[in-house]
Design a protein around this motif. Structure first.
Motif, PDB file in Angstrom:
ATOM      1  N   ASN A  20       0.861  -1.179   0.000  1.00 16.92           N
ATOM      2  CA  ASN A  20       0.000   0.000   0.000  1.00 16.92           C
ATOM      3  C   ASN A  20       0.900   1.233   0.000  1.00 16.92           C
ATOM      4  N   ALA A  22       0.503   4.096   0.832  1.00 13.80           N
ATOM      5  CA  ALA A  22       0.373   4.988   2.001  1.00 13.80           C
ATOM      6  C   ALA A  22       1.501   4.750   2.999  1.00 13.80           C
ATOM      7  N   GLU A  43      -2.321  -3.021  -3.254  1.00 12.30           N
ATOM      8  CA  GLU A  43      -3.532  -3.285  -2.476  1.00 12.30           C
ATOM      9  C   GLU A  43      -4.754  -2.642  -3.117  1.00 12.30           C
ATOM     10  N   TRP A  44      -4.541  -1.400  -3.702  1.00 16.68           N
ATOM     11  CA  TRP A  44      -5.681  -0.743  -4.362  1.00 16.68           C
ATOM     12  C   TRP A  44      -5.263   0.155  -5.514  1.00 16.68           C
ATOM     13  N   LYS A  47      -6.202  -0.411  -9.389  1.00 20.99           N
ATOM     14  CA  LYS A  47      -7.588  -0.729  -9.753  1.00 20.99           C
ATOM     15  C   LYS A  47      -8.167   0.371 -10.639  1.00 20.99           C
ATOM     16  N   HIS A  80      -3.486  -6.206 -10.237  1.00 13.12           N
ATOM     17  CA  HIS A  80      -4.802  -6.501  -9.635  1.00 13.12           C
ATOM     18  C   HIS A  80      -5.622  -5.226  -9.696  1.00 13.12           C
ATOM     19  N   TRP A  84     -13.360  -5.540 -11.835  1.00 14.62           N
ATOM     20  CA  TRP A  84     -13.937  -5.923 -10.544  1.00 14.62           C
ATOM     21  C   TRP A  84     -15.061  -4.961 -10.221  1.00 14.62           C
ATOM     22  N   PHE A  86     -16.334  -3.934  -7.604  1.00 16.72           N
ATOM     23  CA  PHE A  86     -16.184  -3.097  -6.407  1.00 16.72           C
ATOM     24  C   PHE A  86     -15.198  -1.941  -6.613  1.00 16.72           C
ATOM     25  N   ASN A 126     -12.125 -10.312 -11.195  1.00 17.56           N
ATOM     26  CA  ASN A 126     -12.109 -10.578  -9.761  1.00 17.56           C
ATOM     27  C   ASN A 126     -13.537 -10.706  -9.250  1.00 17.56           C
ATOM     28  N   GLU A 127     -13.783 -11.766  -8.471  1.00 19.69           N
ATOM     29  CA  GLU A 127     -15.024 -11.926  -7.690  1.00 19.69           C
ATOM     30  C   GLU A 127     -16.300 -11.822  -8.535  1.00 19.69           C
ATOM     31  N   GLN A 216      -8.058 -16.310  -3.103  1.00 18.83           N
ATOM     32  CA  GLN A 216      -7.716 -15.204  -2.214  1.00 18.83           C
ATOM     33  C   GLN A 216      -7.333 -15.716  -0.824  1.00 18.83           C
ATOM     34  N   HIS A 218      -8.843 -15.471   2.281  1.00 20.99           N
ATOM     35  CA  HIS A 218      -9.058 -14.648   3.494  1.00 20.99           C
ATOM     36  C   HIS A 218      -9.731 -15.556   4.511  1.00 20.99           C
ATOM     37  N   GLU A 247      -4.264 -13.622  -1.729  1.00 12.86           N
ATOM     38  CA  GLU A 247      -4.562 -12.587  -0.728  1.00 12.86           C
ATOM     39  C   GLU A 247      -4.631 -13.182   0.682  1.00 12.86           C
ATOM     40  N   TRP A 305      -1.992 -10.871   1.981  1.00 14.28           N
ATOM     41  CA  TRP A 305      -2.582  -9.530   1.782  1.00 14.28           C
ATOM     42  C   TRP A 305      -2.006  -8.553   2.801  1.00 14.28           C
ATOM     43  N   TRP A 313      -6.237  -4.733   6.174  1.00 12.02           N
ATOM     44  CA  TRP A 313      -7.654  -4.327   6.012  1.00 12.02           C
ATOM     45  C   TRP A 313      -8.497  -4.970   7.085  1.00 12.02           C
TER      46      TRP A 313
END
Ligand code: G3I
Length: 342
Positions: A20, A22, A43-44, A47, A80, A84, A86, A126-127, A216, A218, A247, A305, A313
């Motif tokens: 990430n 950040a 991580e994001w 996208k 990634h 997707w 989302f 994805n998903e 993934q 999780h 993930e 992840w 997350w």
């Protein structure tokens, strides 16, 4: 002690983490990533909504930062994800189905143009599978996500064909993946969704547009579906497909939604009760999955992840290999032992 990266290199296995941006100004964060992992995924930042927040802007900066970090540190880079529901930008959701299809096509082609030299593995879709598969997954039911399905009934196949065509024209190596959660095993809660994904993927494999699937994973400290994961990896192997754990995190606490592939319904650990017993349960789940991936030749990557409980997350679920102060947890040592001795 040997690093996970050096030991994984010896086993010709990719071991990876989500990154990430950040946290990339923290030297400890970036040095552990470069030292312990030979693969990473954003991580994001890569996208659709991060790269194309508005219809007429493309912003590569944040995804480039991770792609450059991987290149500078000789790490493989997973992209990634091309499609997707989302992570679609707001402007995309307002389009009519035909314009959505065209927007998917142009985003896919532009991302491939930009990253073809730095990405080997692509999460194309994805998903897409619904969590509930009434007929046990024999006829895959797609998730009605309000944006891609049912607006574009064939959005998965469409994106795979666009990506396959665009990448084949580049004469560079590439692997196209379908990624989902609650699909790693074939037992318990995941039976129907796992079969639905397998049947959907068989169609893509017949079309010659897919190379592998991402589980993934999780999950939580009570996960005990590892035998089913092995059987599932093997049936994808019989199709000539790779499997990557994409993930993985193994949390405590309330993380028991179906996406956690929970076994035994309500068995989970309130994080307040976390102690040595749970830390060693967590370690045994991570190492049991590593054993399966090392055993099965078509399991090609073991990606978590994130790597530190400081940045996950699943806040307060302690799901990763390092604690919030960047100290190695028992799970880190269990993977070190597995990669060294198994
Ligand atoms: O958009 C802001 C950006 O403007 C800001 O500068 C930045 C500061 O950190 O935050 C950005 O926001 C959020 C980002 O996480 C920050 O980490 C996004 O709004 C938020 O949507 C994003 O959430 C990510 C989520 O996917 C949606 O993309 C999570 O980090 C990420 O862990 C999660 O990962 C998903 C996988 O992609 C697919 N499988 C499930 C997994 C967990 O939901």
């Amino acid at each position: 002690a040997g690093t996970l990266r050096a030991l994984a290199d010896n086993r010709k296995l990719y071991i990876g983490s989500a990154i990430n941006t950040a946290h990339m100004n923290n030297g400890q964060y970036t040095s552990i990533l470069a030292e312990q992992y030979n693969m990473a995924v954003a991580e994001w930042e890569c996208k659709h909504t991060a790269i194309a927040p508005n219809a007429n802007t493309i912003n590569w900066n944040l995804c480039d930062r991770i792609a450059d970090f991987c290149q500078d540190n000789g790490m493989g880079f997973r992209y990634h994800a091309l499609a997707w529901y989302f992570s679609l930008p707001g402007w995309f959701k307002g389009l009519n189905p035909n314009d959505k299809r065209n927007a998917l096509t142009s985003f896919t082609e532009r991302v491939i143009d930009h990253y073809v030299d730095r990405v080997l593995w692509w999460d194309v879709a994805n998903e897409a599978m619904d969590d509930n598969q009434p007929d046990g997954g024999q006829t895959p039911r797609y998730r009605s996500d309000g944006a891609l399905y049912p607006a574009i009934p064939d959005w998965v196949s469409h994106t795979f064909h666009v990506a396959s065509r665009a990448l084949s024209a580049k004469n560079k190596p590439f692997k196209l993946y379908y990624n989902d959660y609650g699909v790693a095993s074939m037992d318990g809660w995941s039976r129907g969704k796992s079969n639905a994904m397998y049947n959907m993927v068989r169609g893509l494999q017949r079309d010659g547009v897919i190379d592998g699937v991402g589980f993934q994973l999780h999950i939580n400290t009570y996960y005990d579906l590892v035998d089913g994961v092995r059987k599932n990896i093997q049936r994808y192997g019989e199709l000539g497909l790779e499997v990557q754990f994409t993930e993985l995190d193994v949390g405590c606490g309330e993380w028991r939604a179906p996406t956690g592939e929970m076994v035994g319904g309500d068995r989970w650990v309130p994080c307040a009760d976390w102690g040595d017993a749970q830390a060693s349960r967590q370690a045994s789940v991570y190492s049991a999955l590593m054993a399966v991936c090392l055993d099965e030749p078509n399991c090609t990557a073991y990606v978590m992840w994130g790597f530190t409980d400081r940045h996950t997350w699943l806040t307060n679920s302690r799901p990763l290999l390092y604690d919030e102060n960047y100290n190695k947890k028992p799970a880190w040592w269990a993977l070190r032992d597995m990669l060294r001795d198994y």
